[in-house]
Design a protein around this motif. Structure first.
Motif, PDB file in Angstrom:
ATOM      1  N   LEU A  25       0.829  -1.209   0.000  1.00 20.05           N
ATOM      2  CA  LEU A  25       0.000   0.000   0.000  1.00 20.05           C
ATOM      3  C   LEU A  25       0.862   1.257   0.000  1.00 20.05           C
ATOM      4  O   LEU A  25       0.549   2.242  -0.664  1.00 20.05           O
ATOM      5  N   LEU A  26       1.967   1.194   0.763  1.00 20.94           N
ATOM      6  CA  LEU A  26       2.842   2.360   0.849  1.00 20.94           C
ATOM      7  C   LEU A  26       3.440   2.700  -0.512  1.00 20.94           C
ATOM      8  O   LEU A  26       3.380   3.849  -0.955  1.00 20.94           O
ATOM      9  N   PHE A  27       3.997   1.683  -1.179  1.00 21.88           N
ATOM     10  CA  PHE A  27       4.713   1.945  -2.428  1.00 21.88           C
ATOM     11  C   PHE A  27       3.809   2.079  -3.649  1.00 21.88           C
ATOM     12  O   PHE A  27       4.134   2.786  -4.589  1.00 21.88           O
ATOM     13  N   PRO A  32       2.580   7.015  -4.837  1.00 25.41           N
ATOM     14  CA  PRO A  32       2.121   7.610  -6.112  1.00 25.41           C
ATOM     15  C   PRO A  32       1.036   8.661  -5.901  1.00 25.41           C
ATOM     16  O   PRO A  32       1.014   9.689  -6.570  1.00 25.41           O
ATOM     17  N   LEU A  33       0.181   8.414  -4.917  1.00 22.45           N
ATOM     18  CA  LEU A  33      -0.897   9.362  -4.650  1.00 22.45           C
ATOM     19  C   LEU A  33      -0.331  10.699  -4.156  1.00 22.45           C
ATOM     20  O   LEU A  33      -0.794  11.767  -4.559  1.00 22.45           O
ATOM     21  N   VAL A 264      -9.420  14.211  -7.736  1.00 23.72           N
ATOM     22  CA  VAL A 264     -10.887  14.299  -7.648  1.00 23.72           C
ATOM     23  C   VAL A 264     -11.507  12.915  -7.854  1.00 23.72           C
ATOM     24  O   VAL A 264     -12.445  12.527  -7.152  1.00 23.72           O
ATOM     25  N   LEU A 265     -10.943  12.160  -8.786  1.00 23.53           N
ATOM     26  CA  LEU A 265     -11.439  10.797  -9.028  1.00 23.53           C
ATOM     27  C   LEU A 265     -11.288   9.949  -7.763  1.00 23.53           C
ATOM     28  O   LEU A 265     -12.219   9.234  -7.363  1.00 23.53           O
ATOM     29  N   PHE A 266     -10.127  10.056  -7.131  1.00 18.49           N
ATOM     30  CA  PHE A 266      -9.884   9.293  -5.898  1.00 18.49           C
ATOM     31  C   PHE A 266     -10.866   9.727  -4.807  1.00 18.49           C
ATOM     32  O   PHE A 266     -11.413   8.891  -4.079  1.00 18.49           O
ATOM     33  N   ALA A 267     -11.094  11.036  -4.725  1.00 13.33           N
ATOM     34  CA  ALA A 267     -12.001  11.558  -3.690  1.00 13.33           C
ATOM     35  C   ALA A 267     -13.432  11.055  -3.927  1.00 13.33           C
ATOM     36  O   ALA A 267     -14.109  10.628  -2.977  1.00 13.33           O
ATOM     37  N   ILE A 268     -13.875  11.095  -5.173  1.00 12.53           N
ATOM     38  CA  ILE A 268     -15.246  10.648  -5.476  1.00 12.53           C
ATOM     39  C   ILE A 268     -15.393   9.155  -5.187  1.00 12.53           C
ATOM     40  O   ILE A 268     -16.382   8.717  -4.572  1.00 12.53           O
ATOM     41  N   SER A 269     -14.408   8.384  -5.589  1.00 14.80           N
ATOM     42  CA  SER A 269     -14.453   6.937  -5.345  1.00 14.80           C
ATOM     43  C   SER A 269     -14.471   6.653  -3.841  1.00 14.80           C
ATOM     44  O   SER A 269     -15.238   5.811  -3.362  1.00 14.80           O
TER      45      SER A 269
END
Lengths: 294, 403
Positions: A25-27, A32-33, A264-269
């Motif tokens: 999850l970290l890498f 990347p996030l 924004v995509l990550f936030a909506i998901s």
């Protein structure tokens, strides 16, 4: 205090076991996030990233009608596709779990058969079926009927393509949930006077809601980010949020705006997953009274 | 006691009866491991004299011709590997993001080789090391074609490979010539539901830009940058006109194609009557007609009335090539690709028009459909370029897509 912090052998073992997952999850998610988040506050000019911290990308995204249109289109598409997958998958998963007997595994694998090929191949196959010269329209025209324009490079074609792509995920999630469900509870409900529909609504559905939620998340998120299916099936009015996002990192080279779109995509998901899992009652969902080995 | 200990020890490792001791086992084991390790390293360990150079190029996938690659590898005892992109901007992004170290050669067309050179991403190509360049049509070399030469300089920034236009292929039975040989054809409501364009946003805007500027009368007027008209350098007002045109065009289109196969199927089924393309589809359909396999009657308009787009694909050497031996190999590769026999192979098998004059080696049908008797047309075609402002063009395209 020191005694309270002392880790037992069991704690250490648990930590060691969770380490690969945490590192993954970290890498592959967190780092990347973080990079994407940083880029989203920069700006791009002539294919170059400039570390000029600002909120312009977010302001553009959230106040310009153009980009809001893409968000809205993708939201409608994701909700529709999730709903269709849900309605279609429940009977399939129920049938396999309850009546599949020793063929259950084979039947579940059959639903995932399209995954034995690549996504491009599957989308191309859909194009051969739905396009203006696809099997379906050729059949209709050969019969002397008008071709179905609804399925020729439209958002309906995209929706159909996406449903076909993601249905196996939904079936699998519901099926796995139903595997641990004790169907004797339905008999109990019926003995107490409930009809089949009421037994389903009051027993089967709520006790398998968590599986349904997982299925919804597994369909909603990739649909919201879909690029290939709308690109090949969607036609001139079919561009979704994922297409425009991919465009920023490819042809236009506007990475900063693309990064903001990614955030924004990550936030909506995340918001979708949060809302849907808020509806899960952990006291009920997942516990069916069935013991291991029964 | 010690005897029994010894006895016990010998029995335990099983060496008493065979005469093997732990020491000999370790010795032999170490020797065996060394032999195994050496043997397993074999494929990677070579004397420096026998080391093969690796040539890595970044280009369009269709130019990855296995036959030519393996011939070159054999001839020059090297290894050739390739990376691919879909468009110039993608290649540019890759090279800027450290690709000059990963690739020795790149492919680019239009104004792009000059841009790479200007930005230090590429280095000069030494034409004296390319004897086969003498076979090129003069139309693709200075002073006729200046984009291969450094702007305000004398260095050659790349070597020509293949060329073509981005004209219109159209069904002659459905669209009359006077209607087809204009960009307006793509915006003509008369052909609603039978038109298509590619999904490439740059070329869609550029074509609309030529038409918009032609209608606005700005195409022949002095430009703000003082240079000749370039559809990739448009004013805000012209971009606004392009946007309006492209939005009005949407209901007329069947789809924007992403791959040539899709367009070819739509052409052959007569669903689409006209679309811009690189003329490869037109050629295949025309050959089928000549062979009696199809009755479709297609034509290709290289340069529409208002002006058209064109390109010359080139090979360039990245700035990452420092080693003289590698630089030599890069030139050998370009020269090898320019060889007449190889160009004929590319023309026949891949379907692109060579910049080398191979008319005497090709059947007439190829010469005609590859426009090899019209190479001078290249000077009248606006060359592929980078949008003057990718940000503004992105916005225009997004607005068109959202409309």
């Amino acid at each position: 205090m020191a005694a309270q912090l002392r880790l037992t052998r069991r704690d250490l073992k648990a930590m060691a076991l969770s380490l690969p997952g945490a590192l993954f999850l970290l890498f592959f998610l967190f780092l990347p996030l973080v990079t994407i988040v940083i880029y989203s506050f920069w700006r791009s000019e002539n294919y170059t990233m400039i570390a000029d911290w600002n909120l312009d990308n977010y302001i553009t995204l959230l106040t310009t009608r153009t980009y809001l249109t893409f968000i809205f289109r993708s939201l409608v598409m994701s909700l529709s596709v999730s709903f269709i997958c849900l309605v279609y998958s429940w009977p399939v998963a129920y049938f396999i779990a309850r009546y599949g007997g020793r063929y259950r595994l084979i039947l579940v694998l059959l639903t995932a058969a399209p995954f034995f090929t690549g996504i491009i191949l599957r989308v191309t196959a859909m194009q051969q079926i739905l396009g203006p010269i696809g099997v379906l329209n050729m059949f209709l025209t050969n019969m002397g009927l008008a071709p179905l324009k609804l399925l020729m490079y439209t958002n309906y074609a995209t929706a159909l393509g996406l449903v076909y792509l993601w249905i196996p995920f939904m079936v699998l999630a519901i099926y796995l949930s139903l595997l641990t469900f004790d169907f004797k509870l339905l008999d109990a409900a019926m003995i107490n006077g409930a009809g089949p529909l009421r037994a389903f609504i009051e027993v089967t559905w709520p006790l398998n809601w968590i599986g349904t939620c997982i299925g919804l998340a597994l369909v909603f998120i990739p649909t919201f980010a879909a690029t290939i299916t709308p690109k090949f099936l969607g036609g001139v009015n079919g561009a979704l949020y994922g297409n425009i996002l991919a465009h920023q990192f490819g042809a236009t080279g506007t990475w900063a705006l693309g990064s903001a779109m990614g955030v924004v995509l990550f936030a909506i998901s995340s918001l979708f997953v949060y809302i849907i899992f808020k509806t899960v009652n952990l006291n009920r969902a997942g516990y069916t009274g069935k013991l291991d080995g029964e | 006691m010690s005897e029994s200990k010894k006895q016990c020890h010998c029995n335990r490792d099983g060496s008493a009866g065979t005469g093997l001791t732990r020491r000999t086992i370790l010795k032999k084991g170490a020797l065996g491991a060394a032999v195994l390790a050496t043997a397993s390293m074999g494929p990677w360990v070579r004397t420096s004299q026998a080391a093969r150079l690796e040539l890595r190029w970044l280009g369009w996938e269709h130019y990855n011709v296995k036959k030519l690659t393996s011939e070159f590898e054999k001839k020059y005892n090297c290894k050739v590997s390739a990376g691919f992109f879909d468009g110039n901007s993608e290649c540019y992004n890759k090279l800027r993001a450290g690709g000059v170290k990963d690739f020795d050669l790149f492919m680019a067309d239009g104004f792009w080789p000059r841009l790479y050179f200007k930005q230090g991403l590429s280095q000069a190509t030494d034409y004296t090391k390319l004897p086969n360049i003498k076979g090129c049509f003069p139309s693709f070399l200075p002073p006729n074609y200046m984009l291969l030469q450094e702007e305000n300089g004398t260095s050659m920034v790349a070597a020509p490979n293949c060329w073509g236009g981005y004209g219109f292929s159209y069904n002659k039975d459905k669209i009359a010539r006077e209607d087809a040989e204009t960009i307006n054809c793509l915006f003509n409501p008369k052909f609603k539901g039978h038109l298509s364009t590619s999904a490439r946003f740059e070329e869609n805007i550029a074509l609309a830009g030529i038409l918009a500027c032609y209608r606005m009368g700005t195409i022949n007027k002095p430009r703000p940058d003082g240079k000749p008209f370039n559809p990739y350098v448009l004013t805000d007002q012209e971009l606004e006109e392009c946007k309006k045109l492209l939005i009005r065009q949407k209901p007329l289109l069947v789809t924007r194609w992403n791959d040539e196969d899709t367009l070819e199927r739509l052409f052959r089924a007569q669903v689409v009557w006209a679309s811009p393309e690189w003329s490869g589809i037109y050629r295949r359909i025309e050959f089928d007609r000549l062979d009696g396999k199809s009755k479709l009657n297609f034509a290709h308009c290289l340069k529409p009335r208002e002006g058209g787009l064109g390109w010359v694909d080139t090979w360039g050497i990245t700035a990452g090539v420092k080693d003289s031996e590698k630089l030599e190999l890069c030139h050998k590769w370009i020269n090898f690709r320019l060889k007449k026999e190889n160009m004929v192979y590319v023309a026949k098998e891949i379907g692109w028009a060579p910049t080398v004059d191979v008319r005497d080696m090709l059947p007439e049908r190829y010469v005609r459909t590859l426009f090899l008797n019209q190479t001078d047309a290249i000077k009248d075609l606006y060359q592929f370029d980078a949008p003057s402002s990718p940000e503004k063009w992105e916005r225009v395209w997004s607005e068109v897509e959202a409309a």
